[in-house]
Design an enzyme around this catalytic site. Structure first.
Site, PDB file in Angstrom:
ATOM      1  N   GLY A 155       0.820  -1.100   0.138  1.00  0.00           N
ATOM      2  CA  GLY A 155      -0.098  -0.036  -0.027  1.00  0.00           C
ATOM      3  C   GLY A 155       0.986   1.273   0.068  1.00  0.00           C
ATOM      4  N   HIS A 199      -4.907   2.188   7.150  1.00  0.00           N
ATOM      5  CA  HIS A 199      -3.478   2.828   7.236  1.00  0.00           C
ATOM      6  C   HIS A 199      -3.347   3.780   6.396  1.00  0.00           C
ATOM      7  CE1 HIS A 199       0.718   2.004   8.497  1.00  0.00           C
ATOM      8  NE2 HIS A 199       1.021   2.402   7.261  1.00  0.00           N
ATOM      9  N   GLU A 200      -3.609   3.361   4.983  1.00  0.00           N
ATOM     10  CA  GLU A 200      -3.064   4.186   4.085  1.00  0.00           C
ATOM     11  C   GLU A 200      -3.927   5.559   3.729  1.00  0.00           C
ATOM     12  OE1 GLU A 200      -0.246   3.783   2.818  1.00  0.00           O
ATOM     13  OE2 GLU A 200      -0.076   1.835   3.272  1.00  0.00           O
ATOM     14  N   HIS A 219      -2.488   8.073   6.064  1.00  0.00           N
ATOM     15  CA  HIS A 219      -1.450   8.804   5.413  1.00  0.00           C
ATOM     16  C   HIS A 219      -1.807   9.919   4.489  1.00  0.00           C
ATOM     17  CE1 HIS A 219       2.211   6.594   6.662  1.00  0.00           C
ATOM     18  NE2 HIS A 219       1.686   5.393   6.327  1.00  0.00           N
ATOM     19  N   HIS A 236       3.744   7.401  10.416  1.00  0.00           N
ATOM     20  CA  HIS A 236       3.898   6.100  11.212  1.00  0.00           C
ATOM     21  C   HIS A 236       4.055   6.446  12.738  1.00  0.00           C
ATOM     22  CE1 HIS A 236       5.039   4.165   7.254  1.00  0.00           C
ATOM     23  NE2 HIS A 236       3.879   3.717   7.423  1.00  0.00           N
ATOM     24  N   ASP A 256       6.029  11.259  15.415  1.00  0.00           N
ATOM     25  CA  ASP A 256       4.853  11.287  14.542  1.00  0.00           C
ATOM     26  C   ASP A 256       3.838  12.534  14.799  1.00  0.00           C
ATOM     27  OD1 ASP A 256       3.576  10.759  16.964  1.00  0.00           O
ATOM     28  OD2 ASP A 256       2.410   9.191  16.258  1.00  0.00           O
ATOM     29  N   VAL A 311       2.487  13.605  16.983  1.00  0.00           N
ATOM     30  CA  VAL A 311       1.368  13.446  17.708  1.00  0.00           C
ATOM     31  C   VAL A 311       1.290  13.111  19.247  1.00  0.00           C
ATOM     32  CG1 VAL A 311      -1.062  12.095  18.221  1.00  0.00           C
ATOM     33  CG2 VAL A 311      -0.129  12.412  15.919  1.00  0.00           C
ATOM     34  N   ASP A 330      -3.672  -7.096  10.994  1.00  0.00           N
ATOM     35  CA  ASP A 330      -4.980  -6.332  11.131  1.00  0.00           C
ATOM     36  C   ASP A 330      -5.505  -6.630  12.242  1.00  0.00           C
ATOM     37  OD1 ASP A 330      -4.227  -5.445   8.736  1.00  0.00           O
ATOM     38  OD2 ASP A 330      -6.305  -6.096   7.525  1.00  0.00           O
TER      39      ASP A 330
END
Length: 407
Positions: free
Chosen positions: A173, A224-225, A228, A234, A244, A246, A286
Site C-alpha cells: 500500500g 492505514h494508507e 497517510h 507512522h 509522528d 502526535v 490487521d
C-alpha cells in the site's frame, strides 16, 4: 502465494525524497509548523466537530481479458466490505473490530462512501474497472503510479481515489501525503493525478474475494494508507525513536513488523514503555489494530482543513451536485419559498457572491463564497422576512438575477 508482510511504500518514498530533494525537509518542517498552528487554532476557538463524509472512487486495475470477476478484478462485495471497515475504524463503532476502550481512543467522526455522482454528473456506483495487460505495478516508482492513474482517474479535488491492482516489490500500500499541496509555496512536487491511495488487490477488503485469509485480511491496509492521505505518519516516525507529531501516541523505537500481536516495548525516553501496536499507523497485523488517538483525530481533521485539495473534496461531498457548463441558479422548490434554499451550479471550483435586495433596492443579504463546486445555499433563517426580493449571483464575470418570493 507467499505471505506478504506489511510494507508501506510511504516509508521508502520518504527516505528517497530526503536524499534526492534538498528542499524536502524544509518543506516538511514548514508544513508541520502550519499544521501545528491549525491544530492549536481549532483548540483555542473550540471548533465543534462535525461528521466529515468523503466520497470514494475505487479503480480496479485488472488483467482479466474478458472482464470476468476473478483474480485482480475483485468483486463488488469485496469493495463494499472495505468501505464498511473504514467506517467501523474511523468511527470506532461499538460492536465491531474498530471499537476500543482505550482512554485516548477516538471516534474521528470521519466517514467514507462510494461516490454516487461521476465527474460528468451522472449516477455511478463509485467503482471503475479497467483492463491492463501488465502483471503488476511497482508503487514506489512514480511512473508506475502515474501509469495506474492514466488508466483510470477522477478529479482528486472531488474524490478520494483508490487504485486497487497487483503490486510488486513486496509493498502492499501507499497513501499520498497532503503536505506538498497544503501550504503556500509547497506545491512544486504535488501531482493531483496520483493523489489518493494505492492498494494491493490481495489486501483490499475484509475476508472476501481475493482477501480471505492471512494477517492482512481485515481491511486495515486501507485504513492505514488513508491515514497517510489525511496527514498521519507512522507511530515510530520512520526512524529510531522518531516523532509522528502526535502527543498521545507513545514514542517507539521501531515498528511492530512481526506476524503477531504480542507486546513490544521501547526505551526512547529513559523509561521502558509499551508501543501502541494496536494503532492503525503501526505495521501490526490487521487483527491487532483498533485505535486512532484523540491527537491523531485532531491532526487528521486539521490536515483536511489545511489542505486545499482535501478541503475541496469535503465541500464536494456535502453537495454532490453535477457541474454545469456555465453559472446556473435553480430553486429546489417552486415559488414562493418557505425555505430559503437554492442550487448554485458551476463549471468547476469557483468563487461567487450572492446579493439579495428588496423592492426598494436595499441590500438585505450579501455573502461571498470561496472555491466551491456546485452547491446548495441555505440562507440563515430569520435574515429575510416574507416579501419579494431580487437575487443576484455573480461568478467569473457572469451575473444571474432572479425574483425571490418568501412567505
Amino acid at each position: 502465494m507467499a505471505q506478504k508482510f506489511r510494507s508501506c511504500a510511504n516509508e521508502f518514498c520518504d527516505s528517497v525524497s530526503k536524499i534526492s530533494d534538498a528542499q524536502y525537509l524544509i518543506r516538511k518542517m514548514r508544513y508541520e509548523q502550519a499544521l501545528e498552528n491549525e491544530v492549536n487554532l481549532r483548540k483555542n476557538f473550540r471548533v465543534a466537530a462535525e461528521v466529515i463524509r468523503i466520497p470514494v472512487v475505487v479503480h480496479v486495475i485488472h488483467n482479466q481479458i474478458n472482464g470476468q470477476i476473478a483474480g485482480s478484478n475483485i468483486p463488488d462485495e469485496q469493495i463494499y466490505s472495505q468501505i464498511k471497515v473504514l467506517n467501523e475504524d474511523y468511527r470506532k463503532k461499538v460492536g465491531t473490530l474498530g471499537f476500543n476502550t482505550n482512554p485516548v481512543g477516538a471516534d474521528t467522526e470521519i466517514e467514507f462512501f462510494l461516490a454516487s455522482i461521476d465527474p460528468s454528473g451522472n449516477p455511478t456506483s463509485g467503482i471503475k474497472r479497467v483492463y491492463s495487460p501488465r502483471a503488476s505495478f511497482n508503487i514506489v516508482n512514480d511512473n508506475d503510479r502515474l501509469a495506474m492513474s492514466n488508466l483510470s482517474y477522477w478529479d482528486s479535488n472531488k474524490y478520494l481515489n483508490m487504485w486497487v491492482a497487483p503490486l510488486s516489490s513486496g509493498y502492499i500500500g501507499y497513501g499520498e501525503f497532503p503536505y506538498s499541496e497544503s501550504v503556500e509555496g509547497l506545491d512544486i512536487d504535488s501531482d493531483e493525478r496520483t493523489d489518493g491511495v494505492f492498494i494491493d488487490y490481495t489486501t483490499f477488503g475484509r475476508k472476501s474475494g481475493t482477501n480471505q485469509s492471512g494477517i492482512y485480511s481485515f481491511g486495515r491496509t486501507v485504513t492505514h494508507e488513508v491515514g497517510h492521505w489525511m496527514g498521519l505518519y507512522h507511530t515510530w516516525g520512520d526512524e529510531r525513536c522518531g516523532t509522528d507529531y502526535v502527543s498521545d501516541t507513545p514514542v517507539a523505537t521501531t515498528s511492530n513488523s512481526s506476524a503477531f500481536c504480542r507486546d513490544v516495548f521501547s526505551n526512547c525516553t529513559g523509561t521502558r514503555t509499551r508501543n501502541m501496536i494496536e494503532n492503525y499507523m503501526d505495521y501490526s497485523p490487521d487483527s491487532c489494530m483498533n485505535i486512532f488517538t484523540e491527537g491523531q483525530k485532531q491532526r487528521m481533521r486539521a490536515a483536511l482543513d489545511l489542505s486545499k485539495r482535501r478541503k475541496r473534496v469535503l465541500n464536494y461531498a456535502k453537495f454532490q451536485l453535477p457541474p454545469s457548463t456555465s453559472l446556473q441558479v435553480n430553486f429546489e422548490n417552486p415559488l414562493p419559498l418557505t425555505n430559503p434554499q437554492f442550487q448554485i451550479l458551476l463549471p468547476d471550483f469557483q468563487d461567487f457572491t450572492i446579493v439579495i435586495r428588496d423592492i426598494f433596492g436595499r441590500i438585505v443579504y450579501n455573502q461571498s463564497y470561496v472555491d466551491l463546486p456546485s452547491t446548495v445555499i441555505t440562507l440563515p433563517k430569520g435574515n429575510i422576512i416574507p416579501g419579494v426580493y431580487i437575487l443576484s449571483v455573480t461568478s467569473n464575470q457572469q451575473l444571474i438575477q432572479k425574483k425571490l418570493v418568501f412567505y
